[in-house]
Design a protein around this motif. Structure first.
Motif, PDB file in Angstrom:
ATOM      1  N   LEU A 248       1.016  -1.470  -0.193  1.00  0.00           N
ATOM      2  CA  LEU A 248      -0.086   0.166   0.038  1.00  0.00           C
ATOM      3  C   LEU A 248       0.940   1.339  -0.042  1.00  0.00           C
ATOM      4  O   LEU A 248       1.818   1.246   0.420  1.00  0.00           O
ATOM      5  N   MET A 249       0.214   2.312  -0.496  1.00  0.00           N
ATOM      6  CA  MET A 249       0.713   3.719  -0.392  1.00  0.00           C
ATOM      7  C   MET A 249      -0.280   4.467   0.411  1.00  0.00           C
ATOM      8  O   MET A 249      -1.372   4.545   0.067  1.00  0.00           O
ATOM      9  N   ILE A 250       0.473   4.939   1.520  1.00  0.00           N
ATOM     10  CA  ILE A 250      -0.404   5.673   2.485  1.00  0.00           C
ATOM     11  C   ILE A 250      -0.156   7.200   2.292  1.00  0.00           C
ATOM     12  O   ILE A 250       1.112   7.647   2.335  1.00  0.00           O
ATOM     13  N   VAL A 251      -1.114   8.161   1.867  1.00  0.00           N
ATOM     14  CA  VAL A 251      -0.915   9.688   1.731  1.00  0.00           C
ATOM     15  C   VAL A 251      -1.888  10.369   2.551  1.00  0.00           C
ATOM     16  O   VAL A 251      -3.024   9.760   2.605  1.00  0.00           O
ATOM     17  N   LYS A 276       0.179   0.021  -4.326  1.00  0.00           N
ATOM     18  CA  LYS A 276       1.603   0.454  -4.729  1.00  0.00           C
ATOM     19  C   LYS A 276       1.836  -0.227  -6.106  1.00  0.00           C
ATOM     20  O   LYS A 276       3.032   0.484  -6.740  1.00  0.00           O
ATOM     21  N   ILE A 277       1.100  -0.996  -6.680  1.00  0.00           N
ATOM     22  CA  ILE A 277       1.800  -1.753  -7.810  1.00  0.00           C
ATOM     23  C   ILE A 277       1.304  -1.030  -8.935  1.00  0.00           C
ATOM     24  O   ILE A 277      -0.115  -0.667  -9.164  1.00  0.00           O
ATOM     25  N   SER A 286       7.093   4.711  -6.307  1.00  0.00           N
ATOM     26  CA  SER A 286       7.814   5.016  -4.949  1.00  0.00           C
ATOM     27  C   SER A 286       8.044   6.520  -4.993  1.00  0.00           C
ATOM     28  O   SER A 286       8.681   7.130  -4.294  1.00  0.00           O
ATOM     29  N   LEU A 287       7.310   7.380  -6.124  1.00  0.00           N
ATOM     30  CA  LEU A 287       7.965   8.768  -6.266  1.00  0.00           C
ATOM     31  C   LEU A 287       6.347   9.445  -6.127  1.00  0.00           C
ATOM     32  O   LEU A 287       5.319   9.321  -6.818  1.00  0.00           O
ATOM     33  N   TYR A 288       6.322  10.517  -5.062  1.00  0.00           N
ATOM     34  CA  TYR A 288       5.287  11.208  -4.649  1.00  0.00           C
ATOM     35  C   TYR A 288       5.520  12.646  -4.789  1.00  0.00           C
ATOM     36  O   TYR A 288       6.591  13.079  -4.210  1.00  0.00           O
ATOM     37  N   GLU A 289       4.565  13.423  -5.455  1.00  0.00           N
ATOM     38  CA  GLU A 289       4.767  14.989  -5.716  1.00  0.00           C
ATOM     39  C   GLU A 289       3.611  15.505  -4.811  1.00  0.00           C
ATOM     40  O   GLU A 289       2.520  15.363  -4.910  1.00  0.00           O
ATOM     41  N   GLN A 290       4.089  16.108  -3.686  1.00  0.00           N
ATOM     42  CA  GLN A 290       3.240  16.462  -2.544  1.00  0.00           C
ATOM     43  C   GLN A 290       2.404  17.670  -3.167  1.00  0.00           C
ATOM     44  O   GLN A 290       1.026  17.891  -2.592  1.00  0.00           O
TER      45      GLN A 290
END
Length: 352
Positions: A248-251, A276-277, A286-290
């Motif tokens: 998972l990605m948690i934001v 996340k897949i 894996s790259l996040y732009e907030q």
């Protein structure tokens, strides 16, 4: 050289001299047909009991072939893929591969050995000489070939020896089953494995860095956290298989910035959980732009908008990232409220 060292001419064989002159046969045709040796019958030709023994031997070999083929098929069911056994002198080998190799080898060997023993002991061994002919056979030669085939079939005794015929047909019919079973190596049947993950209602979200359950206050606005299901550990033999589906990605996004209504309902206080897949070829994102709430796959640059249902805004990915519905339990930890509603990762042909 002295005259005594020169052999006299009378000691040399003449070109057309005696055939036995000098112990060497001399003929006009250097390629004369030497003829065929006298035919000697085998014991099976004169003793029906010996023929019966040979018949039983051939039938036994064909029967062993059938049993080995059954063993080949049974090996797929009995031995798991990851089972390792020690076999002297080979050492540690895969039990499945060893069983498949041995049973298929025995099945093919017994058919070959049975056919050879049949030919050497029961089929006609009378020597037959035939003159060469042109490549394009005339009609009478074709008729002769067909007749020879019929005679050979009759001489083989296949019509008079049903035990051999039936066991041969059984062995030849069963060996192709081994090839059908090899189709299993194209891959395991997916069943529901591609549609289901370890996420179920009530499973805690575990931080992959700290290996601790996540609380809402642990997830800050603009941060990216990776999580996995409660109970999954790296020491488990199927860890890589399970994490490849459940990662998972948690934001955390300000609720006012979430554009998709369903995404807002499935979140908790702006905390959203997405697979996340990547839905292109399955790379981990894996790259996040907030500032824009975009995530980027490093493999082929597929870009997803996490503030708008993780829809694809750039790149080759075919569909949005699946979202996991989350909530908070009585102890204040983030938990899943079920599994993903759709399969994670790339599309596949069975997907509805």
């Amino acid at each position: 050289m002295s005259s005594q060292e020169i052999p006299e001419e009378k000691h040399l064989p003449s070109e057309q001299g005696d055939a036995h002159h000098g112990g060497v046969a001399v003929t006009d045709d250097p390629f004369a047909d030497p003829g065929l040796p006298v035919h000697r019958p085998r014991i099976q030709d004169i003793d029906e009991r010996a023929a019966k023994r040979s018949e039983r031997t051939v039938a036994m070999l064909f029967t062993l072939s059938m049993l080995a083929t059954i063993g080949f098929i049974a090996s797929y069911v009995i031995f798991p893929v990851d089972k390792i056994v020690f076999i002297f002198p080979l050492g540690k080998v895969s039990a499945l591969n060893f069983a498949l190799g041995m049973t298929l080898g025995v099945a093919l060997f017994c058919i070959g050995a049975g056919a050879v023993h049949w030919a050497r002991t029961l089929m006609s061994d009378v020597e037959v000489a035939d003159d060469r002919h042109e490549i394009a056979a005339p009609a009478e030669v074709k008729a002769k070939v067909l007749q020879d085939f019929a005679d050979g079939a009759n001489e083989s005794g296949i019509g008079r020896r049903p035990l051999i015929r039936n066991t041969l047909l059984g062995a030849m019919a069963m060996v192709p089953l081994a090839g059908v079973m090899l189709l299993r190596d194209l891959g395991p049947l997916p069943e529901e494995k591609l549609r289901k993950t370890l996420w179920t209602k009530g499973k805690l979200l575990i931080n992959q860095n700290t290996m601790e359950p996540l609380r809402p206050e642990d997830v800050l606005v603009g941060s990216l956290t990776f999580a996995m299901p409660e109970g999954l550990e790296e020491e488990q033999h199927d860890f890589q298989v399970q994490i490849a589906k459940a990662a998972l990605m948690i934001v955390r996004i300000q609720p006012d910035d979430i554009k998709d209504k369903k995404e807002l309902e499935w979140s908790h206080d702006g905390i959203v959980a997405y697979s996340k897949i990547c839905t292109h070829v399955g790379c981990p994102i894996s790259l996040y732009e907030q500032q824009t709430h975009h995530v980027l796959c490093p493999c082929h640059q597929s870009t997803f908008d996490l503030s708008d249902g993780a829809r694809v805004i750039f790149g080759p990915a075919g569909h949005a990232l699946p979202q996991l519905r989350i909530g908070v339990n009585d102890e204040g930890f983030l938990e899943a409220l079920g599994d993903f509603e759709e399969p994670v990762g790339p599309a596949f042909w069975e997907r509805g």
